[in-house]
Design a protein around this motif. Sequence first.
Motif, PDB file in Angstrom:
ATOM      1  N   ARG A 272       0.837  -1.186   0.000  1.00 27.34           N
ATOM      2  CA  ARG A 272       0.000   0.000   0.000  1.00 27.34           C
ATOM      3  C   ARG A 272       0.881   1.248   0.000  1.00 27.34           C
ATOM      4  NH1 ARG A 272      -5.192  -1.037   0.886  1.00 27.34           N
ATOM      5  NH2 ARG A 272      -5.580   1.152   1.389  1.00 27.34           N
TER       6      ARG A 272
ATOM      7  N   ARG B 246      -6.226  13.743  -3.032  1.00 27.10           N
ATOM      8  CA  ARG B 246      -6.393  12.465  -3.707  1.00 27.10           C
ATOM      9  C   ARG B 246      -7.706  12.490  -4.478  1.00 27.10           C
ATOM     10  NH1 ARG B 246      -6.519   6.530  -0.754  1.00 27.10           N
ATOM     11  NH2 ARG B 246      -7.780   5.508  -2.356  1.00 27.10           N
TER      12      ARG B 246
ATOM     13  N   GLY C 102      -8.436   6.170  -7.197  1.00 27.60           N
ATOM     14  CA  GLY C 102      -7.580   5.026  -6.941  1.00 27.60           C
ATOM     15  C   GLY C 102      -7.798   4.429  -5.580  1.00 27.60           C
ATOM     16  N   GLY C 103      -6.975   3.417  -5.254  1.00 31.34           N
ATOM     17  CA  GLY C 103      -7.071   2.729  -3.983  1.00 31.34           C
ATOM     18  C   GLY C 103      -6.130   1.554  -3.963  1.00 31.34           C
TER      19      GLY C 103
ATOM     20  N   GLU D  89      -2.953   4.958  -6.564  1.00 32.39           N
ATOM     21  CA  GLU D  89      -3.717   6.138  -6.180  1.00 32.39           C
ATOM     22  C   GLU D  89      -3.503   7.237  -7.205  1.00 32.39           C
ATOM     23  OE1 GLU D  89      -2.761   7.373  -2.230  1.00 32.39           O
ATOM     24  OE2 GLU D  89      -3.194   5.403  -1.332  1.00 32.39           O
TER      25      GLU D  89
ATOM     26  N   TRP E 156      -3.582  11.473  -7.639  1.00 31.08           N
ATOM     27  CA  TRP E 156      -3.509  12.722  -6.884  1.00 31.08           C
ATOM     28  C   TRP E 156      -3.403  13.922  -7.812  1.00 31.08           C
ATOM     29  CZ3 TRP E 156      -3.029  13.684  -1.457  1.00 31.08           C
ATOM     30  CH2 TRP E 156      -3.125  12.531  -0.661  1.00 31.08           C
TER      31      TRP E 156
ATOM     32  N   LYS F 138      -0.439   9.653 -11.136  1.00 31.27           N
ATOM     33  CA  LYS F 138      -1.005   8.342 -10.839  1.00 31.27           C
ATOM     34  C   LYS F 138       0.113   7.481 -10.263  1.00 31.27           C
ATOM     35  CE  LYS F 138      -4.410   8.457 -14.589  1.00 31.27           C
ATOM     36  NZ  LYS F 138      -4.954   7.738 -15.776  1.00 31.27           N
TER      37      LYS F 138
END
Length: 1000
Positions: free
Chosen positions: A120, A140, A143-144, A148, A150, A164
């Motif tokens: 993560r 942000r 994404g996840g 993610e 931003w 990204k």
Amino acid sequence: MEAAESSGGLRRWQFGELVLDERTLELSLRGQVLRMHRKPLQVLLHLLQHADEVVTKDELAEACWPGRILSDTVLSTTIKRLRAVLGDDGQQIIKTVHGFGYRFVAPVSVELLAAEAPPRLALAPGDHPPLRPTWSLVERIGGGGSGEVWRVCQDRTGEQRVFKFAVDGAALRGLKREVTLYRVLHDSLGDHAHLLKVLDWNLERAPFFIETEYEALGSLLQWSQAQGGLLEVPRVQRLKMIAQCAELLASAHRVGVLHKDLKPSNVLVSGQAPDWQIRLGDFGSGGMLDAQRLHALGITRLGFTQTVAAFDTSGTPLYLAPEVLSGQPSTLQSDIYALGVMLYQAVVGDWSRPLAPGWERQVDDETLREDIAAAVDGDPARRLADAGELARRLRRLDERRNEREARKHAAAEQEEFQRRLERAELRRRWALALAAVLVLGIAAVLALYVQLLGSQQQRLAALGKARDEADISHQVTDYVVSLFDAASPEKSGGRLLEPRKLVDLGQSQIESRFRDRPQLRARMLGTVGALYCSLGVPDRCQADLEQALALQKGDPEADPLQTAELLGKLGRAYAGEARWADDERMQRQALAIYEARLNDTHDPRIAERLAALGDALQSEQKTTESIEVLERARKLARGADGKDRLESADVLGLLAQSYVLAGRTDDAIALAAQRSALVRTQVGADDLRYYDAQSDQAIVLMDAERYAEAEPIERAVLDGYLKVYSADSRQVLDVEGNLAVILDGENKDAESLKWMRAIVDASRRLGRTGDSEYATELVNLGELEETWGDYPSALEHLRGAYEIARRHDREDSVQVLTMRVSLARVLTRMGRAREALPLLQPELAGNLNGQIADLERGRRLLELAACYRDLGRPQLAAQTYDAAETHFRKTMPEFAMAKIAVLSGRARLALHEHRYGQALVMLQQLVDTDHAGEKSVSPGTLYDEVGEAQALLGLKRREEAVKLLAGIRGDVERELAPIHPARLALERILGTSAGTLRHG
């Protein structure tokens, strides 16, 4: 190892110092990754999974090349490449088991890899991205997990971008893929203003990222919310934005890029009211139609190393096409489906609305319903083939609505004219039926000409439209009435007026009645010329059509659409004389005019011209191009519901024939049956159109060697044709010729020969001795006579066909090669192999493809081998039979007759070399195959049985030979001509044996 396999997890295989990691699909030596192509890697993995077992070649082919007919060369080359990477020259790792396959013999250890928790990211507002110390994370925006998105800002200038991020895994592959596809788009399209730019990237160390442009207005979803909701945006503006999106998607498709995740949140908005602009980005789920294009552009395959470009099913379910949801690969059509869903949502004003059954009720515009249906058809083959086409439709929406209303009005006028004709008072119904052939054509002339004149009135506004139309109507009505009058019992003396005489009468009046109207005269001549074609009068047909076209081109006010119609008709006339290249040229010219002038691509005239072009290409053996054109024609000919209708029937028939030429026999049979059922449902079983469809269906069955099914269909067609055409018409002769070929396929040789001789005699009597149809009749007769054993007659007829073919076609065409092979075959049977050999030397051009081309290439090799055999070159003959067998196995593996033909040739070669034991085994196999198939007695079987007797004599087994020949003597005398070599051999052997037995 068993535990690892049963667990279903990924594994790491080790043999010696080599390690194969299933997780990364990488092979390494002492930690160094070895470069290897995908197929050798798949073969290695399959062998490892069956270590110490013999894996057959067929098992490897099925596992690594599923659904493909694989030659030994491909597999052996793959194994050779694999050995080269492994350093296995001495077969210490993979052992070849000769005649069977391969066995992995090196010691193997396997380790089950535990699933790793995805890493993560730990990003927060105010952080500086790696390698970007002057930029700060702001917020942000998507994404996840391990990826993610931003918004970032340049600390000094305030410039904003989008970053990204990814750690590894799927998110990293998505970043790599987006970089790769952006480079393809940029290198192919340049700095396209409406494609979101990828400005920079870091793919070297975690956290990895790509940097793209930032659009403050956000996506279509965010922009719509800012406008107060999508319904607050005028529908015209919504449709304009979808049209822009379609144009952008079409640009990507043209360079081979699929988006695969098209949805409102991936479509950005820029600019300001009222000139909002669409920008397309987020190709992280995208794919390449042809991954080789990356190599051609010199672009590294980042993100494409582990999966084939278009073959995953990532995307948002709401926008995924049905075929993708069912596990099929993404295509251009699946992108267009997503675009169609977006169009539907834009029309109803709700980006969250799913496309569900009954969606049509929520779209109040008939033209838009048609566009959405075309884009979201559940069958991808029926879906729009080009995103740009959807854009063009939306750009011309108002114009198309007006045209739709105009067509409805014109159709209503034509229907009213038809009703007035039907109310005409004729004393005899048969007179109306006779005149209808011409009258219906003239009625169409009137309706279409008035429509064309109407379009001209926009340019000639004040020239008395009403008076001019009334004058045209009066002239055409007088013309039609004169033909009805000529067909009436009073004027014909109560005799039946033949259609040809009625057409002659109509043609003779055109010049005097329409002298002052060149366009109308041209159209009348075109209609009458086409009628001459249908009546089998090609010289009058071409003359009238060429005169009509000259009139049309000589009139500066001529309408281009009328010119296009005449070009199409003249092309069809040329096709009737086997001038297929001229036909193709005419059809392409007509199609170009229609596509340039008609605003609606679903106009039936475009579908009709595409069908004619496909027919011409089919006749020229341009099979692949023919299928593409005809499938497009089928799509355009369908109704608004996407279903085939009566107007599609002819296209279905042509498409079935092209499928046959391409070797897609099962598809062809199914399509031909579908066409027959469609026509019967629409017009009934006594309609000529149904007979035509049935005849085409019988031909497809005949090509598939399903003769018993074809015969009753073709006999019914013959009965139907005789109700409409004369016994000597070309239509009836063609059906009789087909029936003769079918009967030959069923080994009903005597009846078949009788039909073919009658057909050739009729053509000679009627003076039809110069066209391609007559050449086909000669070939059919010649080949039947050759089977019968009447070689002199066969040679005469095949030579005649060969000369006709050379006048109509190129020397390297399939048609001419077919004639040469058949002619060489007869010469060889007559012991004239030296004359036959030059006919077989030229090969078929490599650009010709399809089942017929493959068959003729194989036939040429078989006859070439027979020539070498008779010329005393047995080794070269054997090599040529090997080449023929390889060719048939590669191109026509299911064609049983090809295998039998090769086996028969080898048997004759063995007899010729006095290898009687081998010859006997092969000949007995041939005879057993015929009897096992429960075939009736055929010349081919008898020829093999006589050969079997000759082999028995060579082995000194005279009594068996005599007994065999005595049993078939009656069949030989009935089925073979007196000069057939098998019959002469039988009589010689039995005569000698009888004398020997008497003296004994």
